[in-house]
Design a protein around this motif. Sequence first.
Motif, PDB file in Angstrom:
ATOM      1  N   ALA A  48       0.326 -15.772  37.084  1.00  0.00           N
ATOM      2  CA  ALA A  48       1.285 -16.761  37.052  1.00  0.00           C
ATOM      3  C   ALA A  48       2.132 -16.891  35.796  1.00  0.00           C
ATOM      4  CB  ALA A  48       1.311 -17.790  37.456  1.00  0.00           C
ATOM      5  N   ILE A  49       0.886 -16.016  35.119  1.00  0.00           N
ATOM      6  CA  ILE A  49       1.515 -16.447  32.841  1.00  0.00           C
ATOM      7  C   ILE A  49       2.073 -14.454  32.185  1.00  0.00           C
ATOM      8  CG2 ILE A  49       0.231 -16.106  30.952  1.00  0.00           C
ATOM      9  CD1 ILE A  49      -0.349 -19.095  31.934  1.00  0.00           C
ATOM     10  N   LYS A  50       1.785 -13.796  33.988  1.00  0.00           N
ATOM     11  CA  LYS A  50       2.530 -12.848  32.838  1.00  0.00           C
ATOM     12  C   LYS A  50       3.900 -13.070  34.074  1.00  0.00           C
ATOM     13  CE  LYS A  50      -0.762  -8.936  33.509  1.00  0.00           C
ATOM     14  NZ  LYS A  50      -0.630  -7.692  33.970  1.00  0.00           N
ATOM     15  N   VAL A  51       4.415 -13.800  34.749  1.00  0.00           N
ATOM     16  CA  VAL A  51       5.652 -14.175  35.492  1.00  0.00           C
ATOM     17  C   VAL A  51       6.156 -15.467  34.502  1.00  0.00           C
ATOM     18  CG1 VAL A  51       6.588 -15.173  37.341  1.00  0.00           C
ATOM     19  CG2 VAL A  51       4.455 -14.010  37.997  1.00  0.00           C
ATOM     20  N   MET A  52       5.433 -16.046  34.144  1.00  0.00           N
ATOM     21  CA  MET A  52       6.115 -17.206  33.487  1.00  0.00           C
ATOM     22  C   MET A  52       6.535 -15.618  31.576  1.00  0.00           C
ATOM     23  SD  MET A  52       4.490 -20.135  30.710  1.00  0.00           S
ATOM     24  CE  MET A  52       3.519 -18.474  29.894  1.00  0.00           C
ATOM     25  N   MET A  53       6.066 -15.334  31.187  1.00  0.00           N
ATOM     26  CA  MET A  53       6.023 -14.738  30.146  1.00  0.00           C
ATOM     27  C   MET A  53       7.413 -13.957  30.571  1.00  0.00           C
ATOM     28  SD  MET A  53       2.187 -13.411  29.011  1.00  0.00           S
ATOM     29  CE  MET A  53       2.890 -12.483  27.574  1.00  0.00           C
ATOM     30  N   ALA A  54       7.925 -13.012  31.467  1.00  0.00           N
ATOM     31  CA  ALA A  54       8.777 -12.178  31.787  1.00  0.00           C
ATOM     32  C   ALA A  54       9.475 -12.934  32.067  1.00  0.00           C
ATOM     33  CB  ALA A  54       8.399 -11.463  32.859  1.00  0.00           C
ATOM     34  N   ILE A  55       9.542 -14.500  32.532  1.00  0.00           N
ATOM     35  CA  ILE A  55      10.736 -14.809  32.603  1.00  0.00           C
ATOM     36  C   ILE A  55      11.735 -15.554  30.879  1.00  0.00           C
ATOM     37  CG2 ILE A  55      12.404 -17.349  33.654  1.00  0.00           C
ATOM     38  CD1 ILE A  55      10.382 -17.169  35.733  1.00  0.00           C
ATOM     39  N   GLU A  56      10.734 -15.734  31.029  1.00  0.00           N
ATOM     40  CA  GLU A  56      11.364 -16.518  29.012  1.00  0.00           C
ATOM     41  C   GLU A  56      11.853 -15.042  28.358  1.00  0.00           C
ATOM     42  OE1 GLU A  56       7.804 -19.427  27.860  1.00  0.00           O
ATOM     43  OE2 GLU A  56       7.481 -17.353  27.738  1.00  0.00           O
ATOM     44  N   GLU A  57      11.168 -13.404  28.845  1.00  0.00           N
ATOM     45  CA  GLU A  57      11.589 -12.831  28.063  1.00  0.00           C
ATOM     46  C   GLU A  57      13.521 -12.151  28.263  1.00  0.00           C
ATOM     47  OE1 GLU A  57      11.204  -7.952  28.135  1.00  0.00           O
ATOM     48  OE2 GLU A  57       9.461  -8.697  28.739  1.00  0.00           O
ATOM     49  N   VAL A  58      13.499 -12.471  29.225  1.00  0.00           N
ATOM     50  CA  VAL A  58      15.238 -11.977  29.878  1.00  0.00           C
ATOM     51  C   VAL A  58      15.806 -13.619  29.738  1.00  0.00           C
ATOM     52  CG1 VAL A  58      14.207 -10.300  30.929  1.00  0.00           C
ATOM     53  CG2 VAL A  58      14.248 -12.368  32.320  1.00  0.00           C
ATOM     54  N   ASP A  59      15.214 -14.483  29.722  1.00  0.00           N
ATOM     55  CA  ASP A  59      16.151 -15.943  29.709  1.00  0.00           C
ATOM     56  C   ASP A  59      17.353 -15.664  28.922  1.00  0.00           C
ATOM     57  OD1 ASP A  59      16.515 -18.736  30.428  1.00  0.00           O
ATOM     58  OD2 ASP A  59      16.248 -19.271  28.571  1.00  0.00           O
ATOM     59  N   THR A  60      18.335 -16.397  29.639  1.00  0.00           N
ATOM     60  CA  THR A  60      19.876 -16.343  29.681  1.00  0.00           C
ATOM     61  C   THR A  60      20.518 -17.418  30.525  1.00  0.00           C
ATOM     62  OG1 THR A  60      21.993 -15.531  29.365  1.00  0.00           O
ATOM     63  CG2 THR A  60      19.899 -15.051  31.953  1.00  0.00           C
ATOM     64  N   PRO A  61      21.337 -17.653  29.277  1.00  0.00           N
ATOM     65  CA  PRO A  61      21.956 -19.139  30.013  1.00  0.00           C
ATOM     66  C   PRO A  61      22.712 -18.827  31.398  1.00  0.00           C
ATOM     67  CG  PRO A  61      22.485 -18.892  27.774  1.00  0.00           C
ATOM     68  CD  PRO A  61      22.028 -17.469  27.877  1.00  0.00           C
ATOM     69  N   ALA A  77       5.117 -17.483  41.600  1.00  0.00           N
ATOM     70  CA  ALA A  77       6.628 -17.462  40.633  1.00  0.00           C
ATOM     71  C   ALA A  77       6.382 -18.673  40.397  1.00  0.00           C
ATOM     72  CB  ALA A  77       7.111 -16.409  41.729  1.00  0.00           C
ATOM     73  N   GLU A  78       5.936 -19.616  42.230  1.00  0.00           N
ATOM     74  CA  GLU A  78       6.122 -21.084  41.580  1.00  0.00           C
ATOM     75  C   GLU A  78       5.641 -21.331  40.494  1.00  0.00           C
ATOM     76  OE1 GLU A  78       7.089 -21.760  46.503  1.00  0.00           O
ATOM     77  OE2 GLU A  78       4.915 -21.918  45.693  1.00  0.00           O
ATOM     78  N   THR A  79       4.363 -21.384  40.242  1.00  0.00           N
ATOM     79  CA  THR A  79       3.365 -22.049  39.577  1.00  0.00           C
ATOM     80  C   THR A  79       4.239 -21.443  38.224  1.00  0.00           C
ATOM     81  OG1 THR A  79       1.250 -21.115  40.719  1.00  0.00           O
ATOM     82  CG2 THR A  79       1.033 -21.480  38.087  1.00  0.00           C
ATOM     83  N   ALA A  80       4.879 -20.678  38.325  1.00  0.00           N
ATOM     84  CA  ALA A  80       5.159 -20.326  36.607  1.00  0.00           C
ATOM     85  C   ALA A  80       6.505 -21.377  35.680  1.00  0.00           C
ATOM     86  CB  ALA A  80       6.087 -19.072  36.580  1.00  0.00           C
ATOM     87  N   LEU A  81       7.056 -21.544  37.504  1.00  0.00           N
ATOM     88  CA  LEU A  81       8.270 -22.192  36.870  1.00  0.00           C
ATOM     89  C   LEU A  81       7.811 -23.640  36.569  1.00  0.00           C
ATOM     90  CD1 LEU A  81      10.942 -22.412  39.773  1.00  0.00           C
ATOM     91  CD2 LEU A  81      10.731 -20.624  37.931  1.00  0.00           C
ATOM     92  N   GLU A  82       6.536 -24.292  36.782  1.00  0.00           N
ATOM     93  CA  GLU A  82       5.883 -25.226  36.855  1.00  0.00           C
ATOM     94  C   GLU A  82       5.227 -25.280  35.778  1.00  0.00           C
ATOM     95  OE1 GLU A  82       2.875 -26.308  39.427  1.00  0.00           O
ATOM     96  OE2 GLU A  82       3.857 -26.694  41.259  1.00  0.00           O
ATOM     97  N   LEU A  83       4.482 -23.846  35.023  1.00  0.00           N
ATOM     98  CA  LEU A  83       4.909 -23.768  33.478  1.00  0.00           C
ATOM     99  C   LEU A  83       5.811 -23.452  32.864  1.00  0.00           C
ATOM    100  CD1 LEU A  83       1.701 -21.420  34.623  1.00  0.00           C
ATOM    101  CD2 LEU A  83       1.494 -23.716  33.754  1.00  0.00           C
ATOM    102  N   LEU A  84       6.685 -23.196  32.649  1.00  0.00           N
ATOM    103  CA  LEU A  84       8.006 -22.829  31.629  1.00  0.00           C
ATOM    104  C   LEU A  84       8.686 -24.953  31.466  1.00  0.00           C
ATOM    105  CD1 LEU A  84      10.009 -20.300  33.352  1.00  0.00           C
ATOM    106  CD2 LEU A  84       8.592 -20.216  31.569  1.00  0.00           C
ATOM    107  N   ASP A  85       9.261 -24.227  30.257  1.00  0.00           N
ATOM    108  CA  ASP A  85       9.878 -25.348  30.027  1.00  0.00           C
ATOM    109  C   ASP A  85      11.053 -25.652  31.111  1.00  0.00           C
ATOM    110  OD1 ASP A  85      12.019 -26.227  28.791  1.00  0.00           O
ATOM    111  OD2 ASP A  85      11.393 -26.602  26.906  1.00  0.00           O
TER     112      ASP A  85
END
Length: 479
Positions: A48-61, A77-85
């Motif tokens: 989940a941490i890798k998924v979170m970091m990957a989302i942050e890497e390519v985040d776009t409006p 992926a669901e856990t990553a969403l909970e960890l994200l801003d």
Amino acid sequence: MVNIVVVSHSKRLAEGVAELAQQMVQDGCRIAVAAGVDDEQNPIGTDAIKVMMAIEEVDTPSGVLVMMDLGSALLSAETALELLDPEIAARVLLSSAPLVEGTLAAVVTASSGASLQQVEAEACGALGVKRSQLNPQASRAESEVLSQASAIPDAALSSRWVVRNAHGLHVRPAAALAQALSGFDAEMQVEKEGHYASPHSVNQLAGLQVRQGDTLCLHAWGKQAGEAIAAFQQLAHNHFGEALPDVADTILSGKLVAAAAINAAVVRFTPTNLLCQRQSITASQIDQEKARLLQAIAASVDELETLAGKTQQLLGADMADIFSAHALLLGDEELVQAMETRITVEQQNAESALYDELMAMASAYLAMEDSYLRVRELDVRDILQRALRHLQDQSPQLPVIAEPCILVADELFPSQVIALSQPHVKAICLAQGSVLSHSAILARAAAIPMMVAADKVTELARTGQQATLDFASATLTLR
């Protein structure tokens, strides 16, 4: 622009999917990979941490679409969403689309500037193209949609082109067309023989099943219709981004000088294809059989990627793509899930689940009308034998060749042709086979003469016997 995150249990599989997708477009959306776990002994899994970091890497409006393979990838992926801003998480969408086909469609659609919802819809529709090709009856409703054109006004501009690409408008030229026509302020429809598709949808373009010799027509209307037509004409004249051999307009006749006949001793190759070892299992064995299946698939995918690398060194990237495609096919999450369902619901062992799914796929290819696609059943059986070998702990069979020879066999899988690409193999003669098979294509690329459909050759030829393969008459003379 929407960006993509690929989540998989296998790092190699995810990287392969990302690499394939990035070849579809130029200067397209960004793709991040979150796959595998940091455990050298057991690298298959998701984090989940890798998924979170990957989302942050390519985040776009514009948003991020997350593509996933097996069940626990969704949990990560669901856990990553909970960890994200929360602000970032609000513009992330988890896709239920198939990993390989969905990612390709998503990347092309995202690169055209589509919204997150449009990218997700296109990804989810990707499996319909494969379904229509392998089982036309099951997808009749989808095919009928393509027959219904939106109202095309009389003032619409149109341009027609006879497709010369050897394999028609397959996924790569279709992606090039979708990208070329994105961004114009115009309404457009692509037509083939009364069937219509949106030029912005790779899925719909593939659903038209445009073959070499088919006429493709673009209808465009609106403010930038003329610019869209011009872009279509330019791309069509460049054969949708594919290089075609030059064909002279003038046909000259003459006398053919045949290549020299090959004289050598016969080596008869009679590999034993592994059989399915069927065995009923109990409920307590289900997880064990699933683990065996995933391990065999992962090991097979690793081998295929290594084989693709070897083939690229020997014969170039185009030939290597054959085995890269094998790896993607075997690792397809829809296929793996179908196998796991057989294990869970029908309590089949891993061999049975693997065998039944892949043989059903091979049969579907054999039933196709297109002769080029029909012979791809050999590729499926090649993949099946490789995975069975891992499940049954068997080593590959290859003949020992110490002298120049003409290799004789009933048939050869594509992977066997690469393994036999050595100086002592001067020619190959098969009792079965097709000139359209990947085995024949690889042999030609390796400059190994091959004759196929030589009925009864394995019955009459014996190892050590002298023989002559004559190209002028396409005959093998045994002495």
